[in-house]
Design a protein around this motif. Structure first.
Motif, PDB file in Angstrom:
ATOM      1  N   VAL A  77       5.541  -1.977   1.803  1.00 51.22           N
ATOM      2  CA  VAL A  77       4.132  -2.101   1.455  1.00 51.22           C
ATOM      3  C   VAL A  77       3.408  -0.892   2.032  1.00 51.22           C
ATOM      4  CG1 VAL A  77       3.603  -3.500   3.500  1.00 51.22           C
ATOM      5  CG2 VAL A  77       2.098  -3.602   1.504  1.00 51.22           C
ATOM      6  N   SER A  78       2.471  -0.348   1.262  1.00 51.93           N
ATOM      7  CA  SER A  78       1.763   0.856   1.679  1.00 51.93           C
ATOM      8  C   SER A  78       0.260   0.628   1.618  1.00 51.93           C
ATOM      9  CB  SER A  78       2.143   2.030   0.779  1.00 51.93           C
ATOM     10  OG  SER A  78       3.525   2.310   0.861  1.00 51.93           O
ATOM     11  N   LEU A  79      -0.447   1.435   2.359  1.00 52.01           N
ATOM     12  CA  LEU A  79      -1.911   1.389   2.351  1.00 52.01           C
ATOM     13  C   LEU A  79      -2.421   2.816   2.253  1.00 52.01           C
ATOM     14  CD1 LEU A  79      -4.365  -0.553   2.630  1.00 52.01           C
ATOM     15  CD2 LEU A  79      -4.392   0.057   5.061  1.00 52.01           C
ATOM     16  N   GLN A  80      -2.990   3.142   1.120  1.00 44.30           N
ATOM     17  CA  GLN A  80      -3.618   4.444   0.931  1.00 44.30           C
ATOM     18  C   GLN A  80      -5.066   4.330   1.357  1.00 44.30           C
ATOM     19  OE1 GLN A  80      -2.286   7.446  -0.087  1.00 44.30           O
ATOM     20  NE2 GLN A  80      -4.306   8.303   0.358  1.00 44.30           N
ATOM     21  N   MET A  81      -5.447   5.126   2.341  1.00 51.21           N
ATOM     22  CA  MET A  81      -6.790   5.051   2.889  1.00 51.21           C
ATOM     23  C   MET A  81      -7.515   6.354   2.595  1.00 51.21           C
ATOM     24  SD  MET A  81      -5.950   3.196   6.538  1.00 51.21           S
ATOM     25  CE  MET A  81      -5.001   4.587   7.164  1.00 51.21           C
ATOM     26  N   ASN A  82      -8.544   6.281   1.784  1.00 50.42           N
ATOM     27  CA  ASN A  82      -9.341   7.451   1.428  1.00 50.42           C
ATOM     28  C   ASN A  82     -10.742   7.324   2.019  1.00 50.42           C
ATOM     29  OD1 ASN A  82      -7.169   8.369  -0.164  1.00 50.42           O
ATOM     30  ND2 ASN A  82      -7.941   7.304  -1.982  1.00 50.42           N
ATOM     31  N   SER A  83     -11.429   8.443   2.079  1.00 53.57           N
ATOM     32  CA  SER A  83     -12.813   8.470   2.583  1.00 53.57           C
ATOM     33  C   SER A  83     -12.920   7.714   3.902  1.00 53.57           C
ATOM     34  CB  SER A  83     -13.757   7.854   1.546  1.00 53.57           C
ATOM     35  OG  SER A  83     -13.674   8.547   0.324  1.00 53.57           O
ATOM     36  N   ARG A 123     -11.444  12.208   5.284  1.00 60.78           N
ATOM     37  CA  ARG A 123     -10.089  12.557   4.855  1.00 60.78           C
ATOM     38  C   ARG A 123      -9.293  11.290   4.532  1.00 60.78           C
ATOM     39  NH1 ARG A 123      -9.160  17.959   6.369  1.00 60.78           N
ATOM     40  NH2 ARG A 123      -7.350  17.800   5.004  1.00 60.78           N
ATOM     41  N   SER A 124      -8.020  11.505   4.173  1.00 54.00           N
ATOM     42  CA  SER A 124      -7.165  10.398   3.753  1.00 54.00           C
ATOM     43  C   SER A 124      -5.952  10.272   4.659  1.00 54.00           C
ATOM     44  CB  SER A 124      -6.689  10.628   2.311  1.00 54.00           C
ATOM     45  OG  SER A 124      -7.776  10.668   1.410  1.00 54.00           O
ATOM     46  N   LEU A 125      -5.383   9.078   4.626  1.00 55.29           N
ATOM     47  CA  LEU A 125      -4.171   8.790   5.385  1.00 55.29           C
ATOM     48  C   LEU A 125      -3.421   7.695   4.635  1.00 55.29           C
ATOM     49  CD1 LEU A 125      -3.323  10.060   8.113  1.00 55.29           C
ATOM     50  CD2 LEU A 125      -4.227   8.033   9.240  1.00 55.29           C
ATOM     51  N   ARG A 126      -2.117   7.738   4.724  1.00 56.73           N
ATOM     52  CA  ARG A 126      -1.308   6.725   4.050  1.00 56.73           C
ATOM     53  C   ARG A 126      -0.380   6.056   5.061  1.00 56.73           C
ATOM     54  NH1 ARG A 126       0.047   5.585  -1.237  1.00 56.73           N
ATOM     55  NH2 ARG A 126       2.076   4.591  -1.599  1.00 56.73           N
ATOM     56  N   LEU A 127      -0.458   4.741   5.107  1.00 59.24           N
ATOM     57  CA  LEU A 127       0.425   3.957   5.972  1.00 59.24           C
ATOM     58  C   LEU A 127       1.526   3.327   5.122  1.00 59.24           C
ATOM     59  CD1 LEU A 127      -2.197   2.039   8.159  1.00 59.24           C
ATOM     60  CD2 LEU A 127      -1.195   4.296   8.536  1.00 59.24           C
ATOM     61  N   SER A 128       2.698   3.247   5.711  1.00 59.14           N
ATOM     62  CA  SER A 128       3.815   2.590   5.038  1.00 59.14           C
ATOM     63  C   SER A 128       4.467   1.603   5.985  1.00 59.14           C
ATOM     64  CB  SER A 128       4.851   3.624   4.579  1.00 59.14           C
ATOM     65  OG  SER A 128       4.325   4.466   3.592  1.00 59.14           O
ATOM     66  N   CYS A 129       5.056   0.576   5.390  1.00 57.70           N
ATOM     67  CA  CYS A 129       5.735  -0.447   6.181  1.00 57.70           C
ATOM     68  C   CYS A 129       7.019  -0.820   5.457  1.00 57.70           C
ATOM     69  CB  CYS A 129       4.843  -1.662   6.341  1.00 57.70           C
ATOM     70  SG  CYS A 129       5.627  -3.087   7.108  1.00 57.70           S
ATOM     71  N   ALA A 130       8.125  -0.697   6.167  1.00 56.74           N
ATOM     72  CA  ALA A 130       9.417  -1.072   5.602  1.00 56.74           C
ATOM     73  C   ALA A 130       9.876  -2.376   6.225  1.00 56.74           C
ATOM     74  CB  ALA A 130      10.436   0.026   5.872  1.00 56.74           C
ATOM     75  N   TYR A 143      -9.032  -7.393  -0.749  1.00 55.93           N
ATOM     76  CA  TYR A 143      -9.485  -6.396   0.209  1.00 55.93           C
ATOM     77  C   TYR A 143     -10.663  -6.917   1.025  1.00 55.93           C
ATOM     78  CZ  TYR A 143      -6.800  -3.041  -2.584  1.00 55.93           C
ATOM     79  OH  TYR A 143      -5.798  -2.367  -3.237  1.00 55.93           O
ATOM     80  N   ALA A 144     -10.744  -6.421   2.243  1.00 52.53           N
ATOM     81  CA  ALA A 144     -11.951  -6.648   3.017  1.00 52.53           C
ATOM     82  C   ALA A 144     -13.096  -5.878   2.361  1.00 52.53           C
ATOM     83  CB  ALA A 144     -11.758  -6.162   4.452  1.00 52.53           C
ATOM     84  N   ASP A 145     -14.295  -6.432   2.426  1.00 58.71           N
ATOM     85  CA  ASP A 145     -15.446  -5.767   1.800  1.00 58.71           C
ATOM     86  C   ASP A 145     -15.642  -4.352   2.338  1.00 58.71           C
ATOM     87  OD1 ASP A 145     -17.529  -8.767   1.569  1.00 58.71           O
ATOM     88  OD2 ASP A 145     -15.967  -7.975   0.249  1.00 58.71           O
ATOM     89  N   SER A 146     -15.339  -4.153   3.602  1.00 59.00           N
ATOM     90  CA  SER A 146     -15.585  -2.863   4.246  1.00 59.00           C
ATOM     91  C   SER A 146     -14.680  -1.745   3.721  1.00 59.00           C
ATOM     92  CB  SER A 146     -15.414  -2.985   5.758  1.00 59.00           C
ATOM     93  OG  SER A 146     -14.107  -3.420   6.072  1.00 59.00           O
ATOM     94  N   VAL A 147     -13.594  -2.105   3.045  1.00 58.86           N
ATOM     95  CA  VAL A 147     -12.660  -1.065   2.578  1.00 58.86           C
ATOM     96  C   VAL A 147     -12.553  -1.008   1.057  1.00 58.86           C
ATOM     97  CG1 VAL A 147     -11.342  -1.334   4.706  1.00 58.86           C
ATOM     98  CG2 VAL A 147     -10.547  -2.454   2.617  1.00 58.86           C
ATOM     99  N   LYS A 148     -13.218  -1.911   0.374  1.00 61.68           N
ATOM    100  CA  LYS A 148     -13.147  -1.925  -1.094  1.00 61.68           C
ATOM    101  C   LYS A 148     -13.596  -0.593  -1.664  1.00 61.68           C
ATOM    102  CE  LYS A 148     -13.675  -6.863  -2.074  1.00 61.68           C
ATOM    103  NZ  LYS A 148     -14.600  -7.920  -2.549  1.00 61.68           N
ATOM    104  N   GLY A 149     -12.825  -0.099  -2.622  1.00 62.46           N
ATOM    105  CA  GLY A 149     -13.151   1.177  -3.253  1.00 62.46           C
ATOM    106  C   GLY A 149     -12.631   2.379  -2.492  1.00 62.46           C
ATOM    107  N   ARG A 150     -12.164   2.192  -1.262  1.00 53.29           N
ATOM    108  CA  ARG A 150     -11.642   3.307  -0.468  1.00 53.29           C
ATOM    109  C   ARG A 150     -10.154   3.155  -0.171  1.00 53.29           C
ATOM    110  NH1 ARG A 150     -13.317   4.030   4.601  1.00 53.29           N
ATOM    111  NH2 ARG A 150     -13.799   1.822   4.978  1.00 53.29           N
ATOM    112  N   PHE A 151      -9.709   1.927   0.023  1.00 54.07           N
ATOM    113  CA  PHE A 151      -8.305   1.663   0.366  1.00 54.07           C
ATOM    114  C   PHE A 151      -7.588   1.038  -0.819  1.00 54.07           C
ATOM    115  CE2 PHE A 151      -8.784   1.071   5.280  1.00 54.07           C
ATOM    116  CZ  PHE A 151      -9.456   2.289   5.348  1.00 54.07           C
ATOM    117  N   THR A 152      -6.308   1.349  -0.945  1.00 49.69           N
ATOM    118  CA  THR A 152      -5.487   0.745  -1.987  1.00 49.69           C
ATOM    119  C   THR A 152      -4.158   0.297  -1.387  1.00 49.69           C
ATOM    120  OG1 THR A 152      -6.440   2.222  -3.662  1.00 49.69           O
ATOM    121  CG2 THR A 152      -4.391   1.088  -4.222  1.00 49.69           C
TER     122      THR A 152
END
Length: 122
Positions: free
Chosen positions: A78-84, A16-23, A59-68
């Motif tokens: 700043v936000s981090l979209q985490m998929n898969s 699944r996915s999750l999105r982190l945000s930072c203000a 990006y860290a190699d472990s998250v490339k293609g999954r996180f944006t």
């Protein structure tokens, strides 16, 4: 007073996915470099993704293609979209900000958020 406030962590199933945000609040010139780091139990803190004021990302190699990673300079967020998501992504995720990317790489420089827990169940 500089503050970084994270939101969006939680418990999610693998895949699944999750999105982190930072203000961020404070002097914007202190936040030319922003990003996300994480620390899993028993492991060292590691870089997940970083982004410059101009939008260059790393990006860290472990998250490339999954996180944006993305940022909104007008609102200093700043936000981090985490998929898969995978169980090995389980960690406390920290927002980071510093005046330069070099400073962002130095743990004792710049600013840290308080951290938000991300737990991925299998």
């Amino acid at each position: 007073q500089v503050q970084l406030v994270e939101s969006g962590g939680g418990l999610v199933q693998a895949g699944r996915s999750l999105r982190l945000s930072c203000a961020a609040s404070g002097n914007i010139f202190r936040f030319a470099a922003m990003g996300w780091y994480r620390q899993a139990p028993g492991k060292e803190r590691e870089m997940v993704a970083t982004i410059t004021y101009g939008g260059a990302t790393k990006y860290a190699d472990s998250v490339k293609g999954r996180f944006t990673v993305s940022r909104d300079n007008a609102n200093i967020t700043v936000s981090l979209q985490m998929n898969s998501l995978k169980p090995e992504d389980t960690a406390v995720y920290y927002c980071r900000a510093a005046a330069t990317m070099d400073l962002l790489d130095r743990p004792n420089s710049g600013f840290w958020g308080q951290g938000t827990q991300v737990t991925v169940s299998s």
